[in-house]
Design a protein around this motif. Structure first.
Motif, PDB file in Angstrom:
ATOM      1  N   GLY A 196      -6.220   3.329 -13.396  1.00  0.00           N
ATOM      2  CA  GLY A 196      -6.277   4.656 -14.268  1.00  0.00           C
ATOM      3  C   GLY A 196      -7.590   4.646 -15.169  1.00  0.00           C
ATOM      4  N   TYR A 197      -7.307   5.288 -16.077  1.00  0.00           N
ATOM      5  CA  TYR A 197      -8.623   5.788 -16.969  1.00  0.00           C
ATOM      6  C   TYR A 197      -8.191   5.494 -18.479  1.00  0.00           C
ATOM      7  N   SER A 198      -8.987   4.965 -19.241  1.00  0.00           N
ATOM      8  CA  SER A 198      -8.590   4.638 -20.886  1.00  0.00           C
ATOM      9  C   SER A 198      -8.901   5.889 -21.577  1.00  0.00           C
ATOM     10  N   SER A 199      -9.527   6.816 -20.918  1.00  0.00           N
ATOM     11  CA  SER A 199      -9.652   8.326 -21.812  1.00  0.00           C
ATOM     12  C   SER A 199     -10.122   9.268 -20.622  1.00  0.00           C
ATOM     13  N   SER A 200     -10.213  10.882 -20.946  1.00  0.00           N
ATOM     14  CA  SER A 200     -10.344  11.729 -20.208  1.00  0.00           C
ATOM     15  C   SER A 200     -11.926  11.973 -19.905  1.00  0.00           C
ATOM     16  N   ASP A 201     -12.585  11.342 -20.625  1.00  0.00           N
ATOM     17  CA  ASP A 201     -14.057  11.159 -20.739  1.00  0.00           C
ATOM     18  C   ASP A 201     -14.632  10.242 -19.323  1.00  0.00           C
ATOM     19  N   ILE A 202     -13.707   9.435 -18.858  1.00  0.00           N
ATOM     20  CA  ILE A 202     -14.031   8.460 -17.589  1.00  0.00           C
ATOM     21  C   ILE A 202     -13.968   9.258 -16.309  1.00  0.00           C
ATOM     22  N   PRO A 203     -15.208   9.433 -15.708  1.00  0.00           N
ATOM     23  CA  PRO A 203     -15.183  10.072 -14.483  1.00  0.00           C
ATOM     24  C   PRO A 203     -14.185   9.669 -13.416  1.00  0.00           C
ATOM     25  N   ASN A 204     -13.841  10.572 -12.518  1.00  0.00           N
ATOM     26  CA  ASN A 204     -12.711  10.231 -11.545  1.00  0.00           C
ATOM     27  C   ASN A 204     -13.152   9.173 -10.537  1.00  0.00           C
ATOM     28  N   CYS A 205     -14.621   8.963 -10.298  1.00  0.00           N
ATOM     29  CA  CYS A 205     -14.927   8.005  -9.331  1.00  0.00           C
ATOM     30  C   CYS A 205     -14.766   6.684 -10.003  1.00  0.00           C
ATOM     31  N   CYS A 206     -14.568   6.260 -11.380  1.00  0.00           N
ATOM     32  CA  CYS A 206     -14.604   5.063 -11.762  1.00  0.00           C
ATOM     33  C   CYS A 206     -13.399   4.666 -12.561  1.00  0.00           C
ATOM     34  N   PRO A 207     -12.494   4.537 -12.208  1.00  0.00           N
ATOM     35  CA  PRO A 207     -11.157   4.034 -13.054  1.00  0.00           C
ATOM     36  C   PRO A 207     -11.435   2.787 -13.575  1.00  0.00           C
ATOM     37  N   ASP A 208     -11.019   2.752 -14.922  1.00  0.00           N
ATOM     38  CA  ASP A 208     -11.449   1.645 -15.822  1.00  0.00           C
ATOM     39  C   ASP A 208     -10.203   0.727 -16.122  1.00  0.00           C
ATOM     40  N   GLU A 209      -9.136   1.258 -15.829  1.00  0.00           N
ATOM     41  CA  GLU A 209      -8.028   0.356 -16.065  1.00  0.00           C
ATOM     42  C   GLU A 209      -7.079  -0.015 -14.832  1.00  0.00           C
ATOM     43  N   ARG A 210      -6.422  -1.205 -15.141  1.00  0.00           N
ATOM     44  CA  ARG A 210      -5.662  -1.751 -14.012  1.00  0.00           C
ATOM     45  C   ARG A 210      -4.246  -2.233 -14.470  1.00  0.00           C
ATOM     46  N   ARG A 211      -3.480  -1.724 -13.826  1.00  0.00           N
ATOM     47  CA  ARG A 211      -1.984  -2.399 -14.214  1.00  0.00           C
ATOM     48  C   ARG A 211      -0.801  -2.580 -13.074  1.00  0.00           C
ATOM     49  N   ARG A 212      -0.006  -3.387 -13.131  1.00  0.00           N
ATOM     50  CA  ARG A 212       0.982  -3.857 -12.253  1.00  0.00           C
ATOM     51  C   ARG A 212       2.187  -2.980 -12.829  1.00  0.00           C
ATOM     52  N   THR A 213       2.870  -2.467 -11.975  1.00  0.00           N
ATOM     53  CA  THR A 213       4.355  -1.626 -12.524  1.00  0.00           C
ATOM     54  C   THR A 213       5.157  -1.861 -11.335  1.00  0.00           C
ATOM     55  N   THR A 214       6.394  -1.858 -11.862  1.00  0.00           N
ATOM     56  CA  THR A 214       7.731  -2.152 -11.133  1.00  0.00           C
ATOM     57  C   THR A 214       8.715  -1.066 -11.547  1.00  0.00           C
ATOM     58  N   TRP A 215       9.255  -0.829 -10.506  1.00  0.00           N
ATOM     59  CA  TRP A 215      10.271   0.590 -10.701  1.00  0.00           C
ATOM     60  C   TRP A 215      11.581  -0.004 -10.073  1.00  0.00           C
ATOM     61  N   LYS A 216      12.650   0.025 -10.851  1.00  0.00           N
ATOM     62  CA  LYS A 216      14.112  -0.285 -10.003  1.00  0.00           C
ATOM     63  C   LYS A 216      15.125   0.785 -10.582  1.00  0.00           C
ATOM     64  N   TRP A 217      15.897   0.879  -9.676  1.00  0.00           N
ATOM     65  CA  TRP A 217      17.158   1.729  -9.647  1.00  0.00           C
ATOM     66  C   TRP A 217      18.046   1.240 -10.523  1.00  0.00           C
ATOM     67  N   ARG A 218      18.443   2.030 -11.807  1.00  0.00           N
ATOM     68  CA  ARG A 218      19.238   1.831 -12.717  1.00  0.00           C
ATOM     69  C   ARG A 218      20.049   3.020 -13.022  1.00  0.00           C
ATOM     70  N   ASP A 219      21.311   2.923 -13.406  1.00  0.00           N
ATOM     71  CA  ASP A 219      22.038   4.305 -13.718  1.00  0.00           C
ATOM     72  C   ASP A 219      21.500   5.554 -13.183  1.00  0.00           C
ATOM     73  N   GLY A 220      21.481   5.612 -11.834  1.00  0.00           N
ATOM     74  CA  GLY A 220      21.069   6.812 -11.430  1.00  0.00           C
ATOM     75  C   GLY A 220      19.773   7.262 -11.498  1.00  0.00           C
ATOM     76  N   HIS A 221      18.618   6.489 -11.861  1.00  0.00           N
ATOM     77  CA  HIS A 221      17.292   6.828 -11.691  1.00  0.00           C
ATOM     78  C   HIS A 221      16.518   5.501 -11.925  1.00  0.00           C
ATOM     79  N   PHE A 222      14.957   5.800 -11.482  1.00  0.00           N
ATOM     80  CA  PHE A 222      13.936   4.704 -11.500  1.00  0.00           C
ATOM     81  C   PHE A 222      13.441   4.426 -12.818  1.00  0.00           C
ATOM     82  N   ILE A 223      13.599   3.236 -13.163  1.00  0.00           N
ATOM     83  CA  ILE A 223      13.086   2.606 -14.600  1.00  0.00           C
ATOM     84  C   ILE A 223      11.760   1.758 -14.333  1.00  0.00           C
ATOM     85  N   ALA A 224      10.716   2.337 -14.876  1.00  0.00           N
ATOM     86  CA  ALA A 224       9.718   1.576 -14.866  1.00  0.00           C
ATOM     87  C   ALA A 224       9.205   0.443 -15.735  1.00  0.00           C
TER      88      ALA A 224
END
Length: 193
Positions: free
Chosen positions: A156-184
């Motif tokens: 992703g991008y740390s701000s809207s000023d970062i061009p689409n070509c060059c994402p500057d953030e990286r994160r690992r995300t996990t989603w699990k099904w709980r109580d009828g919806h996905f929780i990140a």
């Protein structure tokens, strides 16, 4: 020859009346069994389609059969990654699809969608959840299903000023099904790239 001490009993000799009594008893058992029968066998399932689907889950739905909620204007949406597994524990596998607009330039944002088969066999699979919306300006580097969890690495991008070509953030995300919806759950290791 010695005579037995006990005289012979009358019932130790077969007589015609014994055969008649045995035949009558056997006829009564056969006649009685005709009134007590198991249910007739049929080829029709008594369970509804949901129960049949739980017994025989089949493959995860095909992402090519789905219309995704992504606006690509004049270009088409393309599925770039998929993973399949039973995410909600109902015995029927779902498919998670990473979708983006077909662009020859730049880095178009991705959408991540969960699709499931319809309970009706004549209906196409459908989107039941959006894990990442294209408006979030994220790109998916990898996608996996581990048990009942969806795991992805997002750029992703740390701000809207970062061009689409060059994402500057990286994160690992996990989603699990709980109580009828996905929780990140975003672990604390979100970092710059």
């Amino acid at each position: 020859m010695q005579q037995p001490a006990v005289p012979e009993l009358a019932h130790t000799h077969t007589r015609p009346i014994h055969w008649v009594a045995t035949a009558a008893a056997l006829a009564a058992v056969v006649a009685g069994s005709s009134f007590v029968q198991p249910d007739a066998a049929t080829a029709v399932q008594k369970d509804g389609p949901e129960a049949v689907a739980k017994r025989a889950p089949g493959p995860a739905p095909d992402a090519a059969d789905v219309t995704f909620p992504i606006d690509c204007g004049p270009v088409r949406a393309v599925v770039v990654r998929t993973a399949g597994g039973d995410l909600d524990g109902d015995g029927t596998p779902e498919t998670v699809a990473v979708v983006r607009c077909d662009s020859s330039m730049g880095t178009p944002p991705n959408g991540v969608y969960v699709i499931t088969r319809s309970t009706r066999p004549d209906t196409a699979p459908r989107v039941v959840a959006t894990l990442v919306a294209p408006k979030d300006r994220l790109n998916v580097m990898d996608l996996a299903i581990r048990g009942s969890a969806v795991a992805a690495t997002l750029l992703g991008y740390s701000s809207s000023d970062i061009p689409n070509c060059c994402p500057d953030e990286r994160r690992r995300t996990t989603w699990k099904w709980r109580d009828g919806h996905f929780i990140a759950s975003d672990p604390a290791d979100a970092r710059s790239v």
